[in-house]
Design a protein around this motif. Sequence first.
Motif, short mmCIF file in Angstrom:
data_model
loop_
_atom_site.label_atom_id
_atom_site.label_comp_id
_atom_site.label_asym_id
_atom_site.label_seq_id
_atom_site.Cartn_x
_atom_site.Cartn_y
_atom_site.Cartn_z
N ALA A 1 3.33 6.85 24.07
CA ALA A 1 4.44 6.04 24.57
C ALA A 1 4.91 5.02 23.53
CB ALA A 1 4.02 5.32 25.85
N GLY A 2 4.28 5.03 22.35
CA GLY A 2 4.71 4.13 21.28
C GLY A 2 4.08 2.75 21.32
N GLN A 3 2.96 2.59 22.03
CA GLN A 3 2.28 1.30 22.13
C GLN A 3 1.03 1.30 21.24
OE1 GLN A 3 3.06 -1.41 24.38
NE2 GLN A 3 4.97 -0.28 24.42
N GLU A 4 0.78 0.16 20.58
CA GLU A 4 -0.48 0.03 19.85
C GLU A 4 -1.61 -0.01 20.87
OE1 GLU A 4 -2.99 -3.19 17.19
OE2 GLU A 4 -0.80 -3.12 16.91
N ARG A 5 -2.63 0.80 20.65
CA ARG A 5 -3.77 0.85 21.57
C ARG A 5 -5.07 0.35 20.95
NH1 ARG A 5 -3.47 3.81 26.18
NH2 ARG A 5 -5.37 2.60 26.50
N ALA A 6 -5.15 0.40 19.59
CA ALA A 6 -6.36 -0.07 18.92
C ALA A 6 -6.06 -0.30 17.45
CB ALA A 6 -7.49 0.95 19.07
N ARG A 7 -6.95 -1.07 16.82
CA ARG A 7 -6.79 -1.41 15.41
C ARG A 7 -8.17 -1.58 14.80
NH1 ARG A 7 -2.65 -5.52 12.81
NH2 ARG A 7 -1.38 -4.58 14.42
N LEU A 8 -8.28 -1.17 13.54
CA LEU A 8 -9.52 -1.35 12.81
C LEU A 8 -9.20 -1.82 11.40
CD1 LEU A 8 -12.69 0.75 12.97
CD2 LEU A 8 -11.82 0.13 10.74
N GLU A 9 -9.84 -2.89 10.98
CA GLU A 9 -9.69 -3.39 9.62
C GLU A 9 -10.89 -2.94 8.82
OE1 GLU A 9 -9.37 -7.58 10.34
OE2 GLU A 9 -7.24 -7.43 10.84
N GLY A 10 -10.64 -2.35 7.65
CA GLY A 10 -11.72 -1.83 6.82
C GLY A 10 -11.81 -0.32 6.94
N ASP A 11 -12.71 0.26 6.14
CA ASP A 11 -12.85 1.71 6.15
C ASP A 11 -13.74 2.17 7.28
OD1 ASP A 11 -15.08 0.55 4.81
OD2 ASP A 11 -15.55 2.49 3.92
N ALA A 12 -13.62 3.45 7.62
CA ALA A 12 -14.39 4.01 8.72
C ALA A 12 -14.56 5.52 8.52
CB ALA A 12 -13.69 3.73 10.05
N ALA A 13 -15.48 6.07 9.26
CA ALA A 13 -15.73 7.52 9.25
C ALA A 13 -14.81 8.16 10.29
CB ALA A 13 -17.20 7.80 9.57
N TRP A 14 -13.52 8.26 9.96
CA TRP A 14 -12.51 8.68 10.93
C TRP A 14 -12.72 10.07 11.49
CZ3 TRP A 14 -9.91 5.16 13.24
CH2 TRP A 14 -9.67 3.96 12.60
N ASP A 15 -13.41 10.94 10.77
CA ASP A 15 -13.61 12.30 11.25
C ASP A 15 -14.91 12.46 12.05
OD1 ASP A 15 -15.11 11.86 8.93
OD2 ASP A 15 -15.02 13.96 8.33
N ALA A 16 -15.66 11.37 12.25
CA ALA A 16 -16.87 11.44 13.06
C ALA A 16 -16.48 11.77 14.50
CB ALA A 16 -17.61 10.10 13.00
N PRO A 17 -17.28 12.56 15.20
CA PRO A 17 -16.93 12.95 16.57
C PRO A 17 -16.60 11.77 17.49
CG PRO A 17 -18.82 14.21 15.82
CD PRO A 17 -18.53 13.18 14.76
N GLU A 18 -17.30 10.64 17.33
CA GLU A 18 -17.04 9.48 18.18
C GLU A 18 -15.63 8.93 17.94
OE1 GLU A 18 -21.44 9.77 17.42
OE2 GLU A 18 -19.64 9.89 16.18
#
Length: 195
Positions: free
Chosen positions: A157-174
């Motif tokens: 719907a075009g709304q921000e739902r979450a934000r993360l500052e810094g690097d992360a393991a984006w492809d991790a199942p979680e």
Amino acid sequence: MLSRSRRSVLAAASALATATLIQAGLPARPAMAAPHGLNRLREGVAAMPELSFTNAEGRPHTLADFAGRGLVINLWATWCPPCVAEMPALDRLAATLERENIQVLPLSSDRGGREVVQAFYDRTRLQSLRIWLDPRGAAARALGARGLPTTVIVDRAGQERARLEGDAAWDAPEFVAAIRRLVGRSATEAPTRGA
């Protein structure tokens, strides 16, 4: 137990070592152990500001061009070691989510533009991410990003739902599960039984 400052130094050294390997054309380390970063994912609903950026060919785009899609907007640069460290994971995430109408938009703030980003993609063998450019950092300012990398999850719907500052393991199942949950189902996805 390591002190917070010592952990920060070790994390920075690890990111710098990864960036050096990637820039040398060596394979990146595997994705960081899950749930690296998941506890830093700040959830909440917020209106998205107007964002404008260009594709690799220099054509302007806005978020309206992605209406109805889930988005993972990553603000990054090739000179940023934590950004470099997470790009292979974002590339794998893009490949995982492409059939679900969820797009990863890596908005590069490199002032060298397409040539710098393309050379980086070629060196690191990124295959699923497209090149998106924001060389003046307008998107980062509009989103109120405090630094790079910053990643914003946008629902269908075009709304921000979450934000993360810094690097992360984006492809991790979680992370993949969290992104799917946050962006919601597309209109073409049938609800599963019991949902």
